[in-house]
Design a protein around this motif. Structure first.
Motif, PDB file in Angstrom:
ATOM      1  N   TYR A   1       1.332  61.028  25.282  1.00 36.89           N
ATOM      2  CA  TYR A   1       2.456  62.212  25.651  1.00 36.89           C
ATOM      3  C   TYR A   1       2.492  62.356  27.075  1.00 36.89           C
ATOM      4  N   GLY A   2       1.571  61.842  28.375  1.00 38.36           N
ATOM      5  CA  GLY A   2       1.465  61.355  29.321  1.00 38.36           C
ATOM      6  C   GLY A   2       2.881  60.454  29.731  1.00 38.36           C
ATOM      7  N   GLN A   3       2.597  59.941  29.028  1.00 40.06           N
ATOM      8  CA  GLN A   3       3.162  58.250  29.866  1.00 40.06           C
ATOM      9  C   GLN A   3       4.820  58.872  29.293  1.00 40.06           C
TER      10      GLN A   3
ATOM     11  N   LEU B   1       5.476  67.922  34.957  1.00 42.12           N
ATOM     12  CA  LEU B   1       4.154  68.468  35.730  1.00 42.12           C
ATOM     13  C   LEU B   1       3.425  67.900  34.626  1.00 42.12           C
ATOM     14  N   ALA B   2       3.853  68.259  33.371  1.00 47.10           N
ATOM     15  CA  ALA B   2       3.831  67.138  31.910  1.00 47.10           C
ATOM     16  C   ALA B   2       3.610  65.427  32.908  1.00 47.10           C
ATOM     17  N   SER B   3       4.309  65.387  32.980  1.00 49.84           N
ATOM     18  CA  SER B   3       3.883  63.533  33.622  1.00 49.84           C
ATOM     19  C   SER B   3       2.856  62.855  33.826  1.00 49.84           C
ATOM     20  N   LEU B   4       2.003  64.606  35.075  1.00 52.12           N
ATOM     21  CA  LEU B   4       0.722  64.226  35.635  1.00 52.12           C
ATOM     22  C   LEU B   4      -0.581  64.830  34.905  1.00 52.12           C
TER      23      LEU B   4
ATOM     24  N   PHE C   1      -1.721  59.835  38.062  1.00 48.56           N
ATOM     25  CA  PHE C   1      -0.681  59.000  38.852  1.00 48.56           C
ATOM     26  C   PHE C   1      -0.557  57.865  37.010  1.00 48.56           C
ATOM     27  N   GLU C   2      -1.543  57.378  37.349  1.00 48.45           N
ATOM     28  CA  GLU C   2      -1.928  56.359  35.897  1.00 48.45           C
ATOM     29  C   GLU C   2      -0.976  56.382  34.646  1.00 48.45           C
ATOM     30  N   ASN C   3       0.107  58.141  34.705  1.00 47.06           N
ATOM     31  CA  ASN C   3       0.562  57.372  33.415  1.00 47.06           C
ATOM     32  C   ASN C   3       2.026  56.918  34.372  1.00 47.06           C
TER      33      ASN C   3
END
Length: 285
Positions: A249-251, A32-35, A54-56
């Motif tokens: 953090y997302g990346q 979830l954090a990756s999104l 999804f850009e991450n």
């Protein structure tokens, strides 16, 4: 079933549920954090993502070079598994099915290798490769994906041969005898009859070693010193340091997902064979 058995079973289920939650919750949170967009981490890091960003993944794959690291890991892991199976399958089959001079000593040496932690010998391996490079006048043995795969396969031989030998010893000899009667030689019998019958154990070996090679960090960071040659775990650590400093953090979590996803997919595909392959093991005389 009496009351005591029911309470015991309920207790076992409760413990298993707790253990499952300790794994599922962190893994789910990483996905979830990756999104999430970066601004969402400053508001409430535990909230659900407002959308699917999804850009991450695109930035982690391209800008952080996770795609290059991913390719390196695929090449190294696939090569290491190929070398390991080519060497370990015949060795385990011979140790399990034939009697010859020095067999006990070889088995003892392989079993002794189970107690050698690779982290303790990584420096001697590095120095050996440096000296070998000095002999040929070029450091070709460092930052070499094939050499890294060869080291991985070598360190995995004791466990692999131990497990495969135990499984080969459970197979009836009648299959070999029938193959010999039909005119098959020793090599044909091993390849066409015995190895297909040992498929559950082979799948178990592939899964465990895939996880080990894919997630290995110490040897990779020691032998792969140049950025273009780094594998995914090493690249991920570099990404985490860079993105922590830049507060992206997302990346960073997208990079974690890229590392975890192949192992999760492989486990889901072969989980039915995993228990069957692990139920038989240990070497017999």
């Amino acid at each position: 079933m009496n009351k005591g058995d029911k309470l015991y079973r309920a207790f076992i289920y409760l413990v298993l549920i707790i253990f499952a939650l300790t794994i599922i919750i962190p893994v789910g949170w990483v996905f979830l954090a990756s999104l999430k967009e970066n601004s969402e981490f400053y508001q409430n890091p535990w909230s659900l993502p407002a959308g699917f960003y999804f850009e991450n993944f695109v930035r982690a794959w391209r800008e952080a070079h996770m795609g290059d690291y991913f390719l390196n890991s695929v090449i190294v892991t696939a090569t290491a598994l190929a070398i390991l199976l080519v060497v370990a399958l015949p060795a385990a089959y011979v140790l399990a099915r034939y009697k010859f001079g020095g067999r006990r000593l070889m088995r003892t040496l392989f079993m002794g290798g189970l107690f050698v932690n690779v982290s303790y010998i990584v420096v001697p391996i590095f120095l050996m490769l440096v000296d070998a490079g000095n002999l040929v006048g070029s450091p070709i043995f460092l930052n070499n994906r094939f050499v890294l795969a060869l080291v991985y396969a070598s360190t995995a031989l004791p466990f692999t041969i131990y497990l495969l030998s135990g499984y080969f010893q459970t197979l009836p000899r009648e299959y070999e005898e029938a193959a010999y009667v039909d005119g098959s030689g020793y090599m044909q019998t091993m390849i066409r009859v015995m190895i297909p019958m040992a498929r559950p154990s082979v799948i178990t070996v592939i899964l465990f070693n895939f996880l080990s090679f894919w997630n290995e960090y110490i040897i990779a960071i020691t032998l792969m010193t140049q950025d273009w040659a780094k594998t995914l775990p090493v690249g991920l650590m570099n990404l985490m340091k860079a993105q922590n400093a830049a507060a992206q953090y997302g990346q960073m979590y997208a990079g974690l997902v890229i590392v975890m996803l192949p192992t999760l997919i492989l486990y889901i595909l072969v989980q039915k064979k995993l228990t069957q392959g692990m139920n038989v093991g240990g070497l017999k005389d």
